[in-house]
Design an enzyme around this catalytic site. Structure first.
Site, PDB file in Angstrom:
ATOM      1  N   LYS A  20      15.007  -1.066   9.878  1.00 58.22           N
ATOM      2  CA  LYS A  20      15.714  -1.450  11.103  1.00 58.22           C
ATOM      3  C   LYS A  20      16.554  -2.708  10.902  1.00 58.22           C
ATOM      4  O   LYS A  20      17.705  -2.755  11.289  1.00 58.22           O
ATOM      5  CB  LYS A  20      14.729  -1.739  12.250  1.00 58.22           C
ATOM      6  CG  LYS A  20      13.939  -0.560  12.726  1.00 58.22           C
ATOM      7  CD  LYS A  20      13.159  -0.918  13.981  1.00 58.22           C
ATOM      8  CE  LYS A  20      12.197  -2.075  13.807  1.00 58.22           C
ATOM      9  NZ  LYS A  20      11.048  -1.800  12.924  1.00 58.22           N
ATOM     10  N   ARG A 134       8.373  -6.369  -0.093  1.00 54.88           N
ATOM     11  CA  ARG A 134       9.496  -6.961   0.638  1.00 54.88           C
ATOM     12  C   ARG A 134       9.631  -8.473   0.422  1.00 54.88           C
ATOM     13  O   ARG A 134       8.664  -9.215   0.466  1.00 54.88           O
ATOM     14  CB  ARG A 134       9.335  -6.680   2.131  1.00 54.88           C
ATOM     15  CG  ARG A 134      10.427  -7.310   2.971  1.00 54.88           C
ATOM     16  CD  ARG A 134      10.607  -6.601   4.250  1.00 54.88           C
ATOM     17  NE  ARG A 134       9.567  -6.925   5.216  1.00 54.88           N
ATOM     18  CZ  ARG A 134       9.591  -6.484   6.464  1.00 54.88           C
ATOM     19  NH1 ARG A 134      10.559  -5.681   6.862  1.00 54.88           N
ATOM     20  NH2 ARG A 134       8.629  -6.803   7.292  1.00 54.88           N
ATOM     21  N   ARG A 167       7.113 -12.564   3.749  1.00 58.23           N
ATOM     22  CA  ARG A 167       6.615 -12.877   5.081  1.00 58.23           C
ATOM     23  C   ARG A 167       5.088 -12.923   5.074  1.00 58.23           C
ATOM     24  O   ARG A 167       4.447 -12.055   4.495  1.00 58.23           O
ATOM     25  CB  ARG A 167       7.093 -11.810   6.069  1.00 58.23           C
ATOM     26  CG  ARG A 167       8.477 -12.114   6.608  1.00 58.23           C
ATOM     27  CD  ARG A 167       9.051 -10.989   7.402  1.00 58.23           C
ATOM     28  NE  ARG A 167       8.099 -10.326   8.303  1.00 58.23           N
ATOM     29  CZ  ARG A 167       8.439  -9.335   9.111  1.00 58.23           C
ATOM     30  NH1 ARG A 167       9.687  -8.894   9.133  1.00 58.23           N
ATOM     31  NH2 ARG A 167       7.557  -8.769   9.890  1.00 58.23           N
ATOM     32  N   ARG A 178       0.055  -3.758  11.893  1.00 56.24           N
ATOM     33  CA  ARG A 178       1.377  -3.570  12.496  1.00 56.24           C
ATOM     34  C   ARG A 178       1.713  -2.093  12.633  1.00 56.24           C
ATOM     35  O   ARG A 178       2.319  -1.671  13.614  1.00 56.24           O
ATOM     36  CB  ARG A 178       2.436  -4.300  11.675  1.00 56.24           C
ATOM     37  CG  ARG A 178       2.480  -5.802  11.981  1.00 56.24           C
ATOM     38  CD  ARG A 178       3.075  -6.619  10.860  1.00 56.24           C
ATOM     39  NE  ARG A 178       4.411  -6.210  10.500  1.00 56.24           N
ATOM     40  CZ  ARG A 178       4.898  -6.281   9.263  1.00 56.24           C
ATOM     41  NH1 ARG A 178       4.168  -6.760   8.277  1.00 56.24           N
ATOM     42  NH2 ARG A 178       6.118  -5.888   9.018  1.00 56.24           N
TER      43      ARG A 178
HETATM   44  P1  ADP Z   1       8.459  -5.389  11.651  1.00 57.39           P
HETATM   45  O1  ADP Z   1       9.251  -4.392  12.460  1.00 57.39           O
HETATM   46  O2  ADP Z   1       8.636  -5.221  10.185  1.00 57.39           O
HETATM   47  O3  ADP Z   1       7.012  -5.459  12.029  1.00 57.39           O
HETATM   48  P2  ADP Z   1       9.621  -7.647  13.119  1.00 57.39           P
HETATM   49  O4  ADP Z   1      10.308  -8.787  12.490  1.00 57.39           O
HETATM   50  O5  ADP Z   1      10.427  -6.778  14.020  1.00 57.39           O
HETATM   51  O6  ADP Z   1       9.022  -6.840  11.907  1.00 57.39           O
HETATM   52  O7  ADP Z   1       8.353  -8.169  13.962  1.00 57.39           O
HETATM   53  C1  ADP Z   1       7.415  -9.073  13.426  1.00 57.39           C
HETATM   54  C2  ADP Z   1       6.398  -9.476  14.480  1.00 57.39           C
HETATM   55  O8  ADP Z   1       7.038 -10.154  15.568  1.00 57.39           O
HETATM   56  C3  ADP Z   1       5.646  -8.342  15.153  1.00 57.39           C
HETATM   57  O9  ADP Z   1       4.545  -7.907  14.380  1.00 57.39           O
HETATM   58  C4  ADP Z   1       5.230  -8.982  16.480  1.00 57.39           C
HETATM   59  O10 ADP Z   1       4.119  -9.846  16.313  1.00 57.39           O
HETATM   60  C5  ADP Z   1       6.429  -9.841  16.825  1.00 57.39           C
HETATM   61  N1  ADP Z   1       7.411  -9.107  17.662  1.00 57.39           N
HETATM   62  C6  ADP Z   1       8.666  -8.746  17.287  1.00 57.39           C
HETATM   63  N2  ADP Z   1       9.303  -8.094  18.268  1.00 57.39           N
HETATM   64  C7  ADP Z   1       8.434  -8.033  19.303  1.00 57.39           C
HETATM   65  C8  ADP Z   1       8.471  -7.462  20.613  1.00 57.39           C
HETATM   66  N3  ADP Z   1       9.562  -6.820  21.075  1.00 57.39           N
HETATM   67  N4  ADP Z   1       7.383  -7.600  21.401  1.00 57.39           N
HETATM   68  C9  ADP Z   1       6.293  -8.228  20.972  1.00 57.39           C
HETATM   69  N5  ADP Z   1       6.168  -8.764  19.755  1.00 57.39           N
HETATM   70  C10 ADP Z   1       7.220  -8.671  18.916  1.00 57.39           C
END
Ligand code: ADP
Ligand code: ZN
Length: 222
Positions: A20, A134, A167, A178
């Site tokens: 994404k 990653r 990360r 996750r």
């Molecule tokens: P990935 O999709 O690889 O898990 P992201 O960078 O999108 O990575 O998200 C990392 C973390 O940030 C998530 O595991 C969550 O804790 C938090 N997070 C991101 N977007 C949201 C959201 N829309 N609502 C709640 N928590 C979020």
């Protein structure tokens, strides 16, 4: 590549590791749209030690969702900013039904709506492999993969020369959590947007350019 509409709102949906971040940022740049990546926003806040940081830290570390009371206002505040007037590409938001409904409502209040939802589909085994290797740029957040898409110079970002890091939530345990959260909470949005006639499924396997080409075809004319 300018589209026909003034208001273009595109949501990227997919599991952690589906690509994404890479693809959504690319689309935002090509179409000249704003880019809202909630994960990046939380990580940036954490680097600056803001009050939001303290709250977000515990959730990200566990691989849990940050509560809607924090996440939803943070995003909605942003979409009305002048620089996002022409449209936005969303990456990592919405992540559950409540967030999706809040976004629809906020856009509708401005006479706007989501145009298309790009669902990047990747098999679970591949997701695990990608997340395990990653590396991310500390400055511009561009992701790399140790084997599939390594940087030209080890440890350095091709785009900005920034330092690459892993990360803290890309550990085996947190990755598992996750993915669990994704299947329990986020996957239902596939149905939600399909019912609204907005869902476009894209095969997320293959190289960055290959997947990017599939998405470009899909968003042509938008
Ligand atoms: P990935 O999709 O690889 O898990 P992201 O960078 O999108 O990575 O998200 C990392 C973390 O940030 C998530 O595991 C969550 O804790 C938090 N997070 C991101 N977007 C949201 C959201 N829309 N609502 C709640 N928590 C979020
Ligand atoms: Zn960089």
């Amino acid at each position: 590549m300018k589209g026909s509409s003034d208001n273009r709102y595109i949501v990227f949906l997919g599991a952690p590791g589906a690509g994404k971040g890479t693809q959504a940022a690319g689309v935002a740049q090509t179409l000249g749209l704003g880019y809202i990546a909630t994960g990046d926003m939380f990580r940036q806040a954490m680097e600056m030690d803001t009050p939001l940081a303290l709250q977000a830290k515990s959730y990200l570390g566990k691989g849990a969702l940050v509560p809607d009371e924090i996440t939803i206002p943070m995003v909605l505040e942003n979409i009305s900013a002048p620089k996002f007037k022409g449209g936005v590409v969303f990456d990592g938001f919405p992540r559950n039904l409540k967030q999706a409904e809040a976004l629809d409502k906020a856009l509708a209040e401005q006479g706007k709506a989501i145009n298309k939802v790009v669902y990047l589909k990747v098999l679970e085994a591949e997701l695990l492999k990608r997340l395990g290797g990653r590396w991310v740029c500390r400055q511009c957040q561009t992701p790399y993969h140790a084997v599939d898409s390594p940087p030209k110079v080890k440890g350095k970002c091709d785009k900005c020369g920034g330092e690459l890091y892993q990360r803290p939530d890309d550990t085996v345990e947190t990755i598992k959590k996750r993915l669990e959260v994704y299947f329990a909470e986020t996957a239902s949005l596939i149905d939600y947007y399909a019912k609204a006639g907005k869902l476009y499924e894209v095969d997320g396997t293959g190289g960055v350019d290959e997947v990017g080409e599939r998405i470009a075809v899909l968003l042509k004319g938008l």
